[in-house]
Scaffold this motif. Structure first.
Motif, PDB file in Angstrom:
ATOM      1  N   MET A   2       0.809  -1.209   0.000  1.00 16.30           N
ATOM      2  CA  MET A   2       0.000   0.000   0.000  1.00 16.30           C
ATOM      3  C   MET A   2       0.848   1.268   0.000  1.00 16.30           C
ATOM      4  SD  MET A   2      -3.101  -1.090  -0.088  1.00 16.30           S
ATOM      5  CE  MET A   2      -4.098   0.276   0.456  1.00 16.30           C
ATOM      6  N   SER A 346      -2.730  -0.695  -5.553  1.00 18.52           N
ATOM      7  CA  SER A 346      -3.327   0.496  -4.937  1.00 18.52           C
ATOM      8  C   SER A 346      -2.294   1.543  -4.551  1.00 18.52           C
ATOM      9  CB  SER A 346      -4.130   0.080  -3.693  1.00 18.52           C
ATOM     10  OG  SER A 346      -3.356  -0.752  -2.855  1.00 18.52           O
ATOM     11  N   THR A 438      -2.841 -10.407   2.131  1.00 19.29           N
ATOM     12  CA  THR A 438      -2.146  -9.127   2.172  1.00 19.29           C
ATOM     13  C   THR A 438      -2.840  -8.111   1.257  1.00 19.29           C
ATOM     14  OG1 THR A 438      -0.598  -9.299   0.302  1.00 19.29           O
ATOM     15  CG2 THR A 438      -0.057 -10.555   2.282  1.00 19.29           C
ATOM     16  N   ASP A 439      -2.329  -6.878   1.277  1.00 23.98           N
ATOM     17  CA  ASP A 439      -2.881  -5.834   0.417  1.00 23.98           C
ATOM     18  C   ASP A 439      -2.197  -5.760  -0.939  1.00 23.98           C
ATOM     19  OD1 ASP A 439      -4.688  -4.975   2.387  1.00 23.98           O
ATOM     20  OD2 ASP A 439      -3.166  -3.710   3.330  1.00 23.98           O
ATOM     21  N   ASP A 440      -1.180  -6.589  -1.153  1.00 21.49           N
ATOM     22  CA  ASP A 440      -0.411  -6.558  -2.400  1.00 21.49           C
ATOM     23  C   ASP A 440      -0.837  -7.665  -3.337  1.00 21.49           C
ATOM     24  OD1 ASP A 440       1.220  -4.425  -1.654  1.00 21.49           O
ATOM     25  OD2 ASP A 440       2.653  -5.719  -0.652  1.00 21.49           O
ATOM     26  N   ASN A 441      -0.606  -7.437  -4.615  1.00 25.41           N
ATOM     27  CA  ASN A 441      -0.727  -8.492  -5.614  1.00 25.41           C
ATOM     28  C   ASN A 441       0.636  -9.182  -5.700  1.00 25.41           C
ATOM     29  OD1 ASN A 441      -0.792  -9.908  -8.171  1.00 25.41           O
ATOM     30  ND2 ASN A 441      -2.604  -8.705  -8.684  1.00 25.41           N
ATOM     31  N   GLU A 458     -13.076 -13.706  -4.709  1.00 28.34           N
ATOM     32  CA  GLU A 458     -12.888 -12.765  -3.613  1.00 28.34           C
ATOM     33  C   GLU A 458     -13.355 -13.380  -2.295  1.00 28.34           C
ATOM     34  OE1 GLU A 458     -13.355  -8.108  -3.946  1.00 28.34           O
ATOM     35  OE2 GLU A 458     -15.303  -9.073  -3.633  1.00 28.34           O
ATOM     36  N   GLU A 462     -13.641 -10.921   5.045  1.00 31.03           N
ATOM     37  CA  GLU A 462     -12.204 -11.192   4.994  1.00 31.03           C
ATOM     38  C   GLU A 462     -11.502 -10.987   6.331  1.00 31.03           C
ATOM     39  OE1 GLU A 462      -8.181  -9.560   2.704  1.00 31.03           O
ATOM     40  OE2 GLU A 462     -10.155  -8.768   2.165  1.00 31.03           O
ATOM     41  N   ASP A 463     -11.888  -9.936   7.058  1.00 31.75           N
ATOM     42  CA  ASP A 463     -11.204  -9.645   8.329  1.00 31.75           C
ATOM     43  C   ASP A 463     -11.370 -10.785   9.321  1.00 31.75           C
ATOM     44  OD1 ASP A 463     -10.330  -7.240   7.362  1.00 31.75           O
ATOM     45  OD2 ASP A 463     -11.919  -6.052   8.298  1.00 31.75           O
ATOM     46  N   LYS A 466      -9.206 -13.630   8.146  1.00 32.12           N
ATOM     47  CA  LYS A 466      -7.795 -13.329   8.360  1.00 32.12           C
ATOM     48  C   LYS A 466      -7.421 -13.454   9.831  1.00 32.12           C
ATOM     49  CE  LYS A 466      -4.271  -9.838   7.367  1.00 32.12           C
ATOM     50  NZ  LYS A 466      -4.000  -8.521   6.698  1.00 32.12           N
ATOM     51  N   PRO A 506      -4.992  -9.539  -4.210  1.00 28.49           N
ATOM     52  CA  PRO A 506      -5.191  -9.400  -2.765  1.00 28.49           C
ATOM     53  C   PRO A 506      -6.638  -9.662  -2.359  1.00 28.49           C
ATOM     54  CG  PRO A 506      -4.859  -7.246  -3.798  1.00 28.49           C
ATOM     55  CD  PRO A 506      -4.541  -8.270  -4.831  1.00 28.49           C
ATOM     56  N   GLY A 507      -6.796 -10.285  -1.185  1.00 31.49           N
ATOM     57  CA  GLY A 507      -8.128 -10.567  -0.677  1.00 31.49           C
ATOM     58  C   GLY A 507      -8.878 -11.611  -1.458  1.00 31.49           C
TER      59      GLY A 507
END
Length: 558
Positions: A2, A346, A438-441, A458, A462-463, A466, A506-507
Motif C-alpha cells: 500500500m 493500490s 495481504t494488500d499486495d498483488n 474474492e 475477509e477480516d 484473516k 489481494p483478498g
C-alpha cells in the motif's frame, strides 16, 4: 504494501528523446546497440561469467557501475547475452564469478543472506521457466563466490545442465542467491533465454529471425548524478531491518539496457518477447496510438490460439510473447506506455516519467510481409482436474511492526529455513488454493512446474477469516470454503494457458492446477531425477518479498 515504507528515489535526469547507445560510443544511433548479443545453439557448451562493468544507460548520464553476464568482460552486457537453445539439444553452462569483494549496492545483514568465510559477492543462476534437474535449478543456497573460494551448503557443481526437453518458448535467467536476489538483479545479473523448435514453429510462420523476433527486457532503475544506481540504504523499519525496503521502484524505465529508448522498425509484423525484469514494478502496457497486441504465448508456453488485446498487465518475472503489426499504424511512430500503479494495485499512479516505456519509429514504406498470424498455435493437454492427486492451501502473510510497517512476509506462516511441507509426487498434478491475506498483488512463481489458473474468487468477511488464519494458520479449520464465495474474477484470455507465474490478487483465493510432469504426453516422465537434492522452490517474485523469505522449499518425491 500500500505504498508504505517505499524508497523515495531522486528523479533521474533523463529526457524522453534518448537513443540506444553502445557503452563508450556516445551519440551513436545504432539499432543493433538496442539488442543484447545472442549466444546461438550451434555450440552446446557455454562458459558464462558475472563481472563488474561500466555501461551507459542514457546519453545524459555518466557510465554506471553494474554487475553483468558475458562470455568475457569485453562482451558482458546488461541484460546479459540472449541464450538460444534448441528443443531436445542439451545446453551446458559453466557459471563463473568474477565479482568484487564487496557489493556495489547496500544489502541488509538482518536477512538470511550468506556470509562467505572468504568474503566476496555470492551469486547463483536460475533459469526461470526451465525444466531441468534440481542441481541445475540455481537453489538459493547453491551460491558461490569468486574462484569458488566459498560455496553455499547446497552447491555441488559449476556446470549446469539444461536438457531443453520442454515446449519451445521464452525463458530468462537471473541471480537467485538467498536474500541477495533483489540487489544482484538491481546490479544487472539477468538475461533472456529463448528455446527454439524449428520443426514445430516454422510452419506457424510467425515473425522470425534476429530482425523481427526480439526480446524486450523491461525494468526500472534510479540513478544518482554520477551515474551510479540509486537504492535507499535505510529500511522502513531500521530498528528491525536497517536496510530492507518492502519494494524497490526506480524512475527510469529501461528496455534492453537503455533508458526510454527508440527502435526503428519497418511497416510490418514483429514478435516481441517482453520480460518484466523489475524487482517490484508491474507494467500495464498499451500503445498511445491504439496499436494492438496479439498474444501467442504466456510465460514459457504457447497459447492454443492467438489472442488480441489493446492493454495487458505484466507482473515482475512474467513474460508476454506478442506480435505487433506496425503496418496498422496510422502514423510514423508508436509509444509503448504504462499506466500500472506502484505498488500494484493500490499505490501511486504512473506519471510522465515512469509511464513511458519506449518509442517505435515506423518506416513509411509499406512492404511485403511473409509472416502471418495463424488461426491456431501449439496445443498441449488440458488440465485434468479429475486426476488431481492432492489439494493444498497456500496462505500469503505479511507481518507488521507496532508502527504498521511490514517486517517480513511468509508463505503458510513458515520461513524458508523450515523443512518442506509441499512434497508433490513426481508425475502427479495437484490443486493449490492460494490465499492472499495481504494488500499486495503477489506474482507466484513455481520452479520446474507449470500450472493453469482455474478460478479467482474474492473472500467475503475477509477480516474475520484473516483473524482466524493469523491464529490457527489452517484454512480448513478457518472454513475457507465459507469465505471464498465472493466476486469471481475472469482470467484474461491471453493467460488461460500453461504458466509458471500468475498474479495472486489481494483478498482473493486463486485456484490453480499444478502439473509436476512434462507437458508433452509422449515424454511420460522428466528425463532426469527430479526428486534429488537440493529440490526446488516456489515464491513470490517481488524480489524484495522473496528475499525476506516469502519463499518455501518444494521437494518432489518418487
Amino acid at each position: 504494501m500500500m505504498g508504505r515504507g517505499r524508497s523515495a528515489p531522486p528523479r533521474s535526469r533523463c529526457s524522453w528523446t534518448s537513443f540506444p547507445i553502445c557503452p563508450g560510443s556516445e551519440g551513436t544511433r545504432s539499432k543493433t546497440a538496442f539488442r543484447s548479443p545472442v549466444i546461438s545453439p550451434s555450440a552446446c557448451t557455454k562458459r558464462r561469467g558475472s563481472v563488474p562493468l561500466l555501461p551507459k544507460f542514457h546519453r545524459d548520464l555518466p557510465a554506471s557501475r553494474v554487475f553483468a553476464f558475458g562470455t568475457s568482460k569485453e562482451t558482458a552486457t546488461v541484460p546479459g547475452p540472449t541464450i538460444e537453445g534448441l528443443q531436445g539439444v542439451p545446453t551446458h553452462v559453466t557459471w563463473t564469478n568474477y565479482l568484487p569483494s564487496r557489493h556495489i549496492l547496500p544489502w541488509d545483514p538482518t536477512l538470511s543472506a550468506p556470509r562467505p568465510r572468504t568474503g566476496g559477492v555470492p551469486t547463483v543462476v536460475h533459469r526461470h521457466g526451465g525444466v531441468h534437474p534440481p542441481h541445475s535449478d540455481g537453489h538459493s543456497f547453491a551460491w558461490f563466490t569468486s574462484s569458488f573460494s566459498s560455496t553455499g551448503p547446497k552447491w555441488s557443481r559449476p556446470t549446469f545442465s539444461y536438457p531443453n526437453a520442454q515446449p519451445p518458448g521464452s525463458l530468462w535467467y537471473h541471480d537467485h542467491a538467498m536474500a541477495l536476489t533483489r540487489v544482484n538483479l538491481l546490479a544487472g545479473l539477468f538475461g533472456a533465454y529463448s528455446l527454439l523448435a524449428p520443426a514445430l514453429e516454422s510452419p506457424l510462420r510467425l515473425p522470425s529471425g534476429p530482425q523481427f523476433d526480439l526480446p524486450l527486457v523491461v525494468f526500472d532503475r534510479s540513478f544518482l548524478s554520477d551515474g551510479s544506481i540509486y537504492m535507499n540504504s535505510t529500511g522502513n523499519n531500521p530498528d528491525i531491518h536497517p536496510q530492507w525496503q518492502p519494494e524497490y521502484f526506480g524512475d527510469a524505465i529501461i528496455v534492453n539496457g537503455k533508458a526510454w529508448p527508440f527502435l526503428a522498425v519497418r511497416r510490418r509484423r514483429y514478435r516481441f518477447r517482453i520480460i518484466n525484469a523489475s524487482n517490484a514494478r508491474f507494467f500495464r502496457f498499451f500503445f498511445t496510438n491504439g496499436l494492438r497486441f496479439v498474444h501467442v504465448a504466456s510465460d514459457s508456453v504457447y497459447l492454443p490460439r492467438p489472442v488480441s488485446s489493446k492493454k495487458f498487465l505484466l507482473a515482475p518475472s512474467e513474460i508476454a510473447d506478442v506480435i505487433v503489426d506496425f503496418s496498422q499504424s496510422a502514423n510514423d511512430s508508436a509509444i509503448l506506455a504504462n499506466d500500472a500503479p506502484y505498488p500494484y494495485p493500490s499505490g501511486d499512479p504512473a506519471d510522465e516519467i515512469n509511464g513511458r516505456v519506449m518509442k517505435f519509429v515506423i518506416g513509411r514504406q509499406r512492404e511485403v510481409d511473409s509472416s502471418r498470424i495463424p488461426e491456431s498455435l501449439l496445443r498441449y493437454p488440458a488440465p485434468a482436474v479429475h486426476q488431481v492427486a492432492e489439494t493444498r492451501y497456500i496462505a500469503m502473510y505479511e507481518y507488521e511492526s507496532a508502527t504498521g510497517e511490514p517486517t517480513r512476509l511468509y508463505l503458510n506462516g513458515k520461513s524458508f529455513m523450515e523443512p518442506a511441507t509441499e512434497t508433490p509426487r513426481e508425475g502427479s498434478s495437484e490443486v493449490w488454493h492460494v490465499i492472499n491475506l495481504t494488500d499486495d498483488n503477489h506474482p507466484l512463481h513455481i520452479h520446474l512446474a507449470v500450472f493453469v489458473v482455474l478460478e479467482q474468487r474474492e473472500l467475503v468477511d475477509e477480516d474475520r477469516f484473516k483473524d482466524c488464519m493469523m491464529k490457527l494458520n489452517d484454512a480448513i479449520k478457518c472454513r475457507v470454503e465459507d469465505h471464498a464465495i465472493g466476486k469471481r474474477y475472469s482470467v484474461p484470455r491471453y493467460e488461460r494457458g500453461w504458466k509458471n507465474v500468475f498474479k495472486m490478487r489481494p483478498g482473493c483465493v486463486t485456484k490453480i492446477l499444478v502439473r509436476f510432469s512434462p507437458l508433452e504426453p509422449e515424454m511420460g516422465t522428466y528425463p532426469f531425477n527430479s526428486t534429488e537434492e537440493p529440490g526446488y522452490v516456489y515464491h513470490c517474485h517481488i524480489l524484495d518479498h522473496e528475499d525476506n523469505e516469502m519463499m518455501r522449499p518444494l521437494k518432489l518425491i518418487p
